[in-house]
Write an enzyme that holds these catalytic residues in place. Structure first.
Site, PDB file in Angstrom:
ATOM      1  N   GLU A  49       0.823  -1.208   0.000  1.00 37.61           N
ATOM      2  CA  GLU A  49       0.000   0.000   0.000  1.00 37.61           C
ATOM      3  C   GLU A  49       0.856   1.257   0.000  1.00 37.61           C
ATOM      4  OE1 GLU A  49      -3.025   0.364  -0.598  1.00 37.61           O
ATOM      5  OE2 GLU A  49      -3.809  -1.656  -0.337  1.00 37.61           O
ATOM      6  N   TYR A 133      -5.885   6.316   5.144  1.00 40.34           N
ATOM      7  CA  TYR A 133      -5.992   5.414   4.004  1.00 40.34           C
ATOM      8  C   TYR A 133      -5.338   4.058   4.301  1.00 40.34           C
ATOM      9  CZ  TYR A 133      -5.139   2.843  -0.143  1.00 40.34           C
ATOM     10  OH  TYR A 133      -5.083   1.799  -1.016  1.00 40.34           O
ATOM     11  N   ASP A 151      -9.056   6.634  -1.931  1.00 42.35           N
ATOM     12  CA  ASP A 151      -7.838   7.112  -2.586  1.00 42.35           C
ATOM     13  C   ASP A 151      -8.270   7.828  -3.866  1.00 42.35           C
ATOM     14  OD1 ASP A 151      -8.539   5.151  -4.352  1.00 42.35           O
ATOM     15  OD2 ASP A 151      -6.577   4.180  -4.405  1.00 42.35           O
TER      16      ASP A 151
END
Length: 221
Positions: A49, A133, A151
DNA sequence: ATCCGGCCGG
DNA sequence: CCGGCCGGAT
């Protein structure tokens, strides 16, 4: 809901094959206890990520595989030399993030006994460098917490899907996005929903000339 | 040349 | 709530 179902169906058929979605990430973990299994996945998802935040997936895959080969666990990363971490990061940019990754690994090993937080968005229990996030992504994908992620891709999909009527301030728009994402992710497989939304934004609901004819949500949009 | 992106610091 | 971080893509 119909949208959740359509997302799950579509994702199952069309998701890209990526190293951090591969059994190899889980394989080593599945022989372990349940806790370690999740934790090994959390490490891989976390690294992927952070890398994907700043770099295209096609570039990230090689970096990710080299990284995992070099440091397969959060303990291995914690024990690494920072100079080696920077070397493995070279070409990705934002070097401060590599530094934070390293610091965070040490924080998780030393302060959290090597276990990743299983909660989302409680950023004070996540290490520095992990924001809303990333925290939500790991919590939903690895620990099946019912929280959404927003996102750039999700932003675009939700905007088009919801057809934002009233001009919102940046702050209000942001809150609206997270609220919508949370509602969508309220599902038995929140990680699938979240990844489906991001994959949709990447493959179909693209910034220019979106492929609406191939979109599983076209009839709701 | 310009834009893009999660997170952080100011 | 804005600007900087860095490289890649356009």
């Amino acid at each position: 809901s119909a949208i959740q179902h359509a997302l799950i169906q579509w994702y199952h058929q069309h998701q890209r094959v990526l190293p951090w979605r591969q059994p190899s990430v889980r394989r080593s973990a599945e022989s372990m206890t349940h806790g370690q299994d999740s934790n090994t996945m959390a490490y891989a998802v976390w690294i992927s990520e952070v890398m994907c935040q700043q770099t295209q997936i096609s570039v990230v895959t090689d970096y990710f595989e080299r990284w995992i080969a070099k440091w397969p666990t959060v303990q291995a990363l914690a024990a690494a030399q920072l100079s080696d971490v920077h070397q493995a990061w070279a070409g990705l940019g934002y070097y401060s993030r590599a530094t934070r990754l390293h610091e965070a690994a040490q924080y998780i090993v030393n302060q959290l006994d090597g276990s990743f937080p299983t909660v989302a968005r409680l950023i004070f229990c996540w290490p520095p460098g992990v924001g809303p996030y990333t925290a939500s992504a790991v919590a939903s994908i690895v620990f099946a917490k019912r929280v959404g992620v927003v996102d750039g891709n999700v932003n675009r999909v939700l905007s088009r899907l919801g057809g934002i009527a009233v001009p919102l301030t940046q702050d209000a728009a942001k809150k609206w996005m997270w609220r919508q994402a949370d509602t969508l992710a309220d599902h038995a497989a929140p990680g699938q929903i979240n990844q489906a939304m991001m994959e949709l934004g990447a493959l179909i609901c693209t910034p220019k000339s979106p492929q609406c004819h191939a979109c599983p949500l076209a009839e709701h949009c």
